[in-house]
Scaffold this active site. Structure first.
Site, PDB file in Angstrom:
ATOM      1  N   ARG A   1     -16.213  16.157  21.471  1.00  0.00           N
ATOM      2  CA  ARG A   1     -15.118  16.142  20.501  1.00  0.00           C
ATOM      3  C   ARG A   1     -15.601  16.658  19.160  1.00  0.00           C
ATOM      4  O   ARG A   1     -16.698  16.322  18.700  1.00  0.00           O
ATOM      5  CB  ARG A   1     -14.575  14.712  20.346  1.00  0.00           C
ATOM      6  CG  ARG A   1     -13.383  14.597  19.396  1.00  0.00           C
ATOM      7  CD  ARG A   1     -12.750  13.213  19.499  1.00  0.00           C
ATOM      8  NE  ARG A   1     -13.583  12.167  18.933  1.00  0.00           N
ATOM      9  CZ  ARG A   1     -13.625  11.859  17.631  1.00  0.00           C
ATOM     10  NH1 ARG A   1     -12.903  12.540  16.764  1.00  0.00           N
ATOM     11  NH2 ARG A   1     -14.398  10.889  17.204  1.00  0.00           N
ATOM     12  N   HIS A   2     -14.760  17.480  18.494  1.00  0.00           N
ATOM     13  CA  HIS A   2     -15.113  17.989  17.169  1.00  0.00           C
ATOM     14  C   HIS A   2     -14.990  16.863  16.146  1.00  0.00           C
ATOM     15  O   HIS A   2     -14.072  16.042  16.222  1.00  0.00           O
ATOM     16  CB  HIS A   2     -14.181  19.151  16.783  1.00  0.00           C
ATOM     17  CG  HIS A   2     -14.655  19.931  15.611  1.00  0.00           C
ATOM     18  ND1 HIS A   2     -14.494  19.521  14.309  1.00  0.00           N
ATOM     19  CD2 HIS A   2     -15.302  21.126  15.551  1.00  0.00           C
ATOM     20  CE1 HIS A   2     -15.016  20.411  13.492  1.00  0.00           C
ATOM     21  NE2 HIS A   2     -15.513  21.405  14.220  1.00  0.00           N
ATOM     22  N   PRO A   3     -15.902  16.815  15.170  1.00  0.00           N
ATOM     23  CA  PRO A   3     -15.874  15.698  14.220  1.00  0.00           C
ATOM     24  C   PRO A   3     -14.740  15.729  13.209  1.00  0.00           C
ATOM     25  O   PRO A   3     -14.385  14.691  12.651  1.00  0.00           O
ATOM     26  CB  PRO A   3     -17.229  15.802  13.513  1.00  0.00           C
ATOM     27  CG  PRO A   3     -17.613  17.243  13.642  1.00  0.00           C
ATOM     28  CD  PRO A   3     -17.087  17.674  14.977  1.00  0.00           C
TER      29      PRO A   3
END
Length: 385
Positions: free
Chosen positions: A231-233
């Site tokens: 998941r992208h932060p």
């Protein structure tokens, strides 16, 4: 492509004292761009990477992958006769690259302060663990150590799981890339001013520079970033989602793409929900959003959803293994798998050159990596005996 010369660095001579990966990756890139790279190796065994597998007919393919197209001469820099040969090479060279621990070249009598007055056009490039300044400058360093110290391992992997190394040597490769960039900038500077310079690249510095937004997130928000899996932060939804037979990556990087994704998946209600009206809100409610999206995706296989989501105008893709990645039609179209002689009549298939330039050809084959001291006669002829 129209070839006007062998590459943008044609005519540039690089003396490569480096070994294993960081320095050799820099000089590999320079060789790919047309430079003549003369690899100076210790007579006993040569570059340590020659002993790293896998092997084909007793030769290291690890070594071959990052030393193709170079030449080799074996020199003991503590031997007066060999030092005389090395110094003749320096007279001919534009660049010298080394990745010894700081102080090693000085002990040999070949540090920047010594070389610069004698060879004023010579660019000196060093890639080391911590650079030539600072309290840790003399410490040894390897890729794994740098991944740990530089913070990259702390944001890699899944939450609650043991620390994970990035799946390739990002410490070494990152330093090699930055060294190549700096050396090319130094060549431009020399062309403009006549002045050569020392390039001092630290693997630790490069790991920090590669952290993208992690440092910013800490200095702005005060929270220490951790691993987030796939998941992208800071962007949601921008991650891998489970499907019926695996996973799909969906990168809905803005509000418009989010609406398109919802339409493609038949989840129009999500697009109008007040919880998901902005990226900040989607980020806040990412867990419940992920569950809603996966509740649909798990009903069909990955290939089906890639077709559906792509037609909806949303960036997406599979998670390929290496076999699948190199079988992708883009690889052949972009010449990203080239053939190199293996030294026994066969060929190795190695990664191609991603640096595509309209003025230069990108051949489908490359010269083999040299055997230890294989080019001694040609190199001695080059320097005049």
């Amino acid at each position: 492509m129209t070839q006007t010369s062998s590459g943008p660095l044609s005519g540039i001579t690089v003396i490569d004292l480096s070994r294993i990966l960081a320095g050799p990756y820099c000089t590999f890139l320079m060789a790919e761009m047309g430079a003549r790279v003369i690899k100076v190796e210790p007579p006993k065994g040569g570059d340590d990477a020659r002993a790293y597998g896998p092997f084909v007919n007793g030769k290291s393919t690890y070594f071959a992958s990052i030393n193709r197209g170079k030449e080799s001469i074996a020199l003991d820099l503590k031997n007066d006769e060999h030092r005389a040969i090395f110094e003749k090479l320096l007279e001919k060279a534009d660049v010298v690259v080394e990745n010894f621990r700081p102080g090693t070249m000085e002990k040999l009598g070949y540090g920047w302060e010594t070389l610069h007055p004698k060879y004023p056009k010579l660019i000196y490039a060093s890639a080391s663990g911590f650079g030539h300044t600072g309290p840790n400058s003399k410490d040894p360093a390897y890729d794994m150590v740098m991944q740990g110290m530089g913070g990259i391992m702390s944001i890699t992997g899944n939450e609650g799981q043991p620390p994970s190394r990035v799946g390739m040597s990002i410490g070494d490769i990152g330093a090699g890339l930055y060294t190549a960039v700096a050396v090319n900038a130094a060549l431009v500077h020399r062309t403009k001013t006549g002045e050569s310079t020392k390039v001092d690249i630290a693997m630790f510095d490069c790991q920090l520079a590669l952290l993208e937004n992690a440092i910013m997130r800490y200095t702005v928000e005060g929270e220490i970033p951790g691993p987030l899996g796939a998941r992208h932060p800071t962007i949601t939804p921008f991650q891998a989602f489970k499907t019926a037979d695996g996973a799909i990556i969906i990168a809905a990087g803005n509000d418009s793409l989010f609406v398109k994704m919802c339409g493609a998946l038949g989840l129009e209600g999500l697009a109008s929900s007040p919880d998901y009206k902005s990226n900040a809100l989607r980020q806040k409610h990412h867990k419940q959003l992920e569950l809603a999206i996966e509740s649909v995706l798990k009903g069909r296989p990955t290939a089906y959803w890639i077709e559906v989501v792509s037609k909806g105008g949303v960036p997406c893709g599979p998670i390929n293994n290496i076999e699948q990645a190199i079988a992708h039609p883009q690889v052949a179209a972009r010449n990203m798998l080239v053939e190199v002689p293996d030294g026994s009549g066969g060929t190795l298939k190695l990664a191609g050159n991603p640096l595509k330039m309209s003025a230069f050809a990108d051949p489908t084959t490359r010269r083999a990596a040299p055997d230890l001291d294989a080019d001694r006669a040609a190199i001695l002829s080059y320097i005049g005996g």
